[in-house]
Scaffold this active site. Structure first.
Site, PDB file in Angstrom:
ATOM      1  N   CYS A 296      38.212  36.223  34.930  1.00  0.00           N
ATOM      2  CA  CYS A 296      37.208  37.046  34.327  1.00  0.00           C
ATOM      3  C   CYS A 296      37.904  37.911  33.105  1.00  0.00           C
ATOM      4  O   CYS A 296      38.295  37.405  32.099  1.00  0.00           O
ATOM      5  CB  CYS A 296      36.410  38.012  35.230  1.00  0.00           C
ATOM      6  SG  CYS A 296      34.992  38.707  34.557  1.00  0.00           S
TER       7      CYS A 296
ATOM      8  N   HIS B 188      34.036  33.684  38.881  1.00  0.00           N
ATOM      9  CA  HIS B 188      34.563  34.306  40.062  1.00  0.00           C
ATOM     10  C   HIS B 188      34.803  33.261  41.200  1.00  0.00           C
ATOM     11  O   HIS B 188      33.767  33.043  42.022  1.00  0.00           O
ATOM     12  CB  HIS B 188      34.163  35.502  40.420  1.00  0.00           C
ATOM     13  CG  HIS B 188      33.908  36.718  39.643  1.00  0.00           C
ATOM     14  ND1 HIS B 188      35.061  37.730  40.014  1.00  0.00           N
ATOM     15  CD2 HIS B 188      33.437  37.060  38.425  1.00  0.00           C
ATOM     16  CE1 HIS B 188      34.789  38.653  38.937  1.00  0.00           C
ATOM     17  NE2 HIS B 188      33.805  38.279  38.095  1.00  0.00           N
TER      18      HIS B 188
ATOM     19  N   GLU C 138      36.393  33.585  44.027  1.00  0.00           N
ATOM     20  CA  GLU C 138      36.496  34.285  45.268  1.00  0.00           C
ATOM     21  C   GLU C 138      35.257  34.313  45.781  1.00  0.00           C
ATOM     22  O   GLU C 138      35.222  34.907  47.016  1.00  0.00           O
ATOM     23  CB  GLU C 138      37.296  35.719  44.998  1.00  0.00           C
ATOM     24  CG  GLU C 138      36.352  36.520  44.321  1.00  0.00           C
ATOM     25  CD  GLU C 138      36.264  36.837  43.194  1.00  0.00           C
ATOM     26  OE1 GLU C 138      35.820  37.779  42.338  1.00  0.00           O
ATOM     27  OE2 GLU C 138      36.998  35.712  42.180  1.00  0.00           O
TER      28      GLU C 138
END
Length: 375
Positions: free
Chosen positions: A265, A350, A352
């Site tokens: 990001c 993202h 994650e």
């Protein structure tokens, strides 16, 4: 409690606060996720923004300590179509309203969020003010216009940690360093993670893969990082305009080629600037847990979680040095890149997965492989 939502172009919406009296000014944006509102609220990337959820019913599963992505709420206000005050979930420990109140954030519902989102999608993200105190539309519009905005501002300094910390037992550990950090792997890799607005699931996933993680403030210089002798360097997500962040680009440029680097990001955008490129502001940004991204190296399409309002301009980078690896299938904007000479790669989204699916976890494995190859 009557609440007015005033945009800088003069558009006004009337809703009701479900958290009591309050006022907030910032950039109005929307998120298309169907769930994960607690993760959205605790994502530091939303600093300086007022978040509108497109899913119509919010609050139905409450909040809980386990789903925090940072220590506090970061959006200035939270706007929804309908708030559910009675959560139904065995993991819930608190209502959304109480959670917002505890953090001093105004929550608004009872207005046409679809109309607001359609307007932003057409006109673009704008300055906005939400208030239960000033109910004069003309006054609110002028106050929204006078807000400084996000462009050129260093928002990272508002969210980065002030002191280094480690990660152990699934939580931040103040003062932990590579000498004392706990890790179950036989040969743990050492990762220095720059905190530009880091989400907790990023160090968690690195530790799960056998890494020791040392989180450092965004202002940490290259010499300090290299003195830690890490196996790799992680650049986290964060809020605002990458061009407004002070000093970080020079630090990253110094670290390039010395250690493997993985950016997410804002970290991806900062890498783009360190490569000698530029960034630009998207019309209304990409925010949600359902953004389609194509991996150009494999042809696979991932459904990704995203939250960003700026983008790397690939035309500003040398094709001999930087390769585009991922694109957004909605607008073909840059979603990933890798350096051809240095061990460095990054993605705009993202991986994650909080909130969002698990499609992109392979990127953490790729970082592990890169560190092993260069250790």
């Amino acid at each position: 409690m009557k609440t007015l939502i005033a945009l800088e172009d003069g558009t006004i919406y009337e809703g009701r606060s479900f958290t009591g009296a309050g006022e907030a000014v910032g950039e109005i944006v929307f998120n298309t996720s169907m769930s994960g509102y607690q993760e959205v609220l605790t994502d530091p990337s939303y600093t300086g923004q007022l978040v509108t959820m497109t899913y119509p019913l919010i609050g139905n599963y409450g909040v809980n300590p386990e789903d925090m992505e940072s220590a506090r709420i970061h959006p200035m206000a939270f706007l929804v179509k309908e708030y559910n005050p009675i959560p139904s979930n065995f993991r819930s420990t608190q209502t959304l309203a109480d959670f917002l109140i505890d953090h001093g954030v105004i929550g608004v519902h009872g207005f046409d969020t679809r109309a607001l989102v359609r307007h932003i999608r057409t006109v673009g993200a704008m300055k906005c003010i939400v208030s239960t105190e000033d109910l004069d539309p003309a006054s609110l519009v002028e106050r929204a216009k006078s807000w400084s905005g996000l462009v050129g501002q260093d928002m990272v300094k508002r969210v980065t940690c002030t002191e280094p910390y480690g990660w152990a037992d699934n939580k931040p550990v103040p003062g932990t360093n590579f000498a004392t950090a706990r890790c179950d792997a036989d040969t743990p890799l050492k990762v220095v993670a720059f905190d530009f607005g880091l989400k907790y699931n990023q160090p968690r996933l690195l530790v799960e893969r056998g890494c020791q993680v040392q989180v450092v403030p965004a202002t940490t210089d290259a010499a300090t990082v290299l003195a830690m002798n890490p196996d790799g360097i992680f650049l986290s997500n964060g809020p605002g305009d990458p061009a407004g962040v002070e000093g970080v680009v020079e630090t990253i440029r110094t670290l390039l080629g010395k250690k493997p680097i993985f950016g997410i990001c804002l970290g991806h955008q900062m890498l783009g600037l360190a490569y000698g490129g530029s960034t630009y502001k998207l019309k209304f940004g990409h925010r949600g847990g359902n953004q389609p991204v194509k991996d150009l190296t494999t042809g696979h399409v991932e459904i990704t979680s995203q939250n960003h309002g700026f983008c790397v301009d690939m035309n500003s980078l040398s094709a001999d040095e930087v390769e585009l690896t991922h694109i957004n299938l909605n607008d073909n904007s840059c979603e990933g890149m890798r350096h051809k000479k240095f061990p460095a790669f990054s993605v705009q989204y993202h991986p994650e997965h909080a909130p969002g699916p698990h499609d992109a976890l392979y990127l953490f494995d790729r970082f592990i492989e890169m560190m092993r190859a260069h250790s």
